[in-house]
Structures are given as structure tokens and as C-alpha cells.
Write a protein that holds these residues in place. Structure first.
Motif, PDB file in Angstrom:
ATOM      1  N   CYS A  11       0.867  -1.188   0.000  1.00 40.37           N
ATOM      2  CA  CYS A  11       0.000   0.000   0.000  1.00 40.37           C
ATOM      3  C   CYS A  11       0.901   1.235   0.000  1.00 40.37           C
ATOM      4  O   CYS A  11       1.225   1.783   1.059  1.00 40.37           O
ATOM      5  CB  CYS A  11      -0.930  -0.016   1.201  1.00 40.37           C
ATOM      6  N   LEU A  14      -0.364   4.511   1.768  1.00 41.31           N
ATOM      7  CA  LEU A  14      -0.862   4.415   3.142  1.00 41.31           C
ATOM      8  C   LEU A  14       0.094   5.125   4.104  1.00 41.31           C
ATOM      9  O   LEU A  14       1.282   4.829   4.128  1.00 41.31           O
ATOM     10  CB  LEU A  14      -1.007   2.947   3.548  1.00 41.31           C
ATOM     11  N   LEU A  17      -2.190   3.700   9.975  1.00 40.89           N
ATOM     12  CA  LEU A  17      -2.909   2.442  10.092  1.00 40.89           C
ATOM     13  C   LEU A  17      -3.753   2.462  11.356  1.00 40.89           C
ATOM     14  O   LEU A  17      -3.263   2.820  12.430  1.00 40.89           O
ATOM     15  CB  LEU A  17      -1.901   1.294  10.147  1.00 40.89           C
ATOM     16  N   CYS A  31       5.184  -0.716   2.507  1.00 40.48           N
ATOM     17  CA  CYS A  31       4.321   0.455   2.665  1.00 40.48           C
ATOM     18  C   CYS A  31       5.234   1.629   3.025  1.00 40.48           C
ATOM     19  O   CYS A  31       5.352   2.012   4.191  1.00 40.48           O
ATOM     20  CB  CYS A  31       3.280   0.219   3.758  1.00 40.48           C
TER      21      CYS A  31
END
Length: 85
Positions: A11, A14, A17, A31
Motif C-alpha cells: 500500500c 498508506l 494504520l 508500505c
């Protein structure tokens, strides 16, 4: 039922989280912009952060953590990660 295992891979956009407090395993890989983990993970026993180097700290309530993998990051140990400023 609550989520207790979460795997996030690739991701690239991103940055943060979010997860519930019952998470026991978290696997994050590739990520590169992720810089923030959930604020609280008191049940976490396994944390894998591979190629996610912007993360600078883990939640302070990870008292049950038994397995840590920081492959591909600048951190070599939990102590380095926890005490980085």
C-alpha cells in the motif's frame, strides 16, 4: 468478533494504520509512506515491519510482544525503534 490478525502489503500511499485493540498479529510490508501505527495494541504478540522505514515508534502498550521483525528498515532492535527521537 474482532480482528486479531492483519496483513498489509504494497500500500504505497498508506500513511496511517488504524486497528482495534484486540489485534495480536500485525504484518506490514512494502508500505514506504506508513509512518504511524495504531495508538494502542495491548494484545499484540507479533509485529513484522518490512520495508516500512518511516515508522518511528510502536505503541507503548505492546507489553505482550514476543516476535519482532524489522527487515529492510533502519532499525535493528525494538530498543532502537522505541527510543528513537
Amino acid at each position: 468478533e474482532s480482528l486479531n490478525c492483519l496483513s498489509v502489503k504494497g500500500c504505497t500511499e498508506l500513511e496511517r494504520l488504524e486497528a482495534g485493540p484486540f489485534l495480536t498479529q500485525l504484518n506490514v510490508s512494502k508500505c514506504p509512506k506508513l509512518c504511524r501505527l495504531p495508538d494502542s495494541m495491548p494484545m499484540l504478540t507479533a509485529l513484522i515491519l518490512q520495508d516500512s522505514t518511516k515508522i518511528e515508534e510502536i505503541p507503548k502498550d505492546c507489553q505482550l510482544l514476543q516476535m519482532l521483525d524489522l527487515k529492510g528498515s533502519e532499525w535493528e532492535s525494538l530498543e532502537q525503534l522505541s527510543h528513537h527521537k
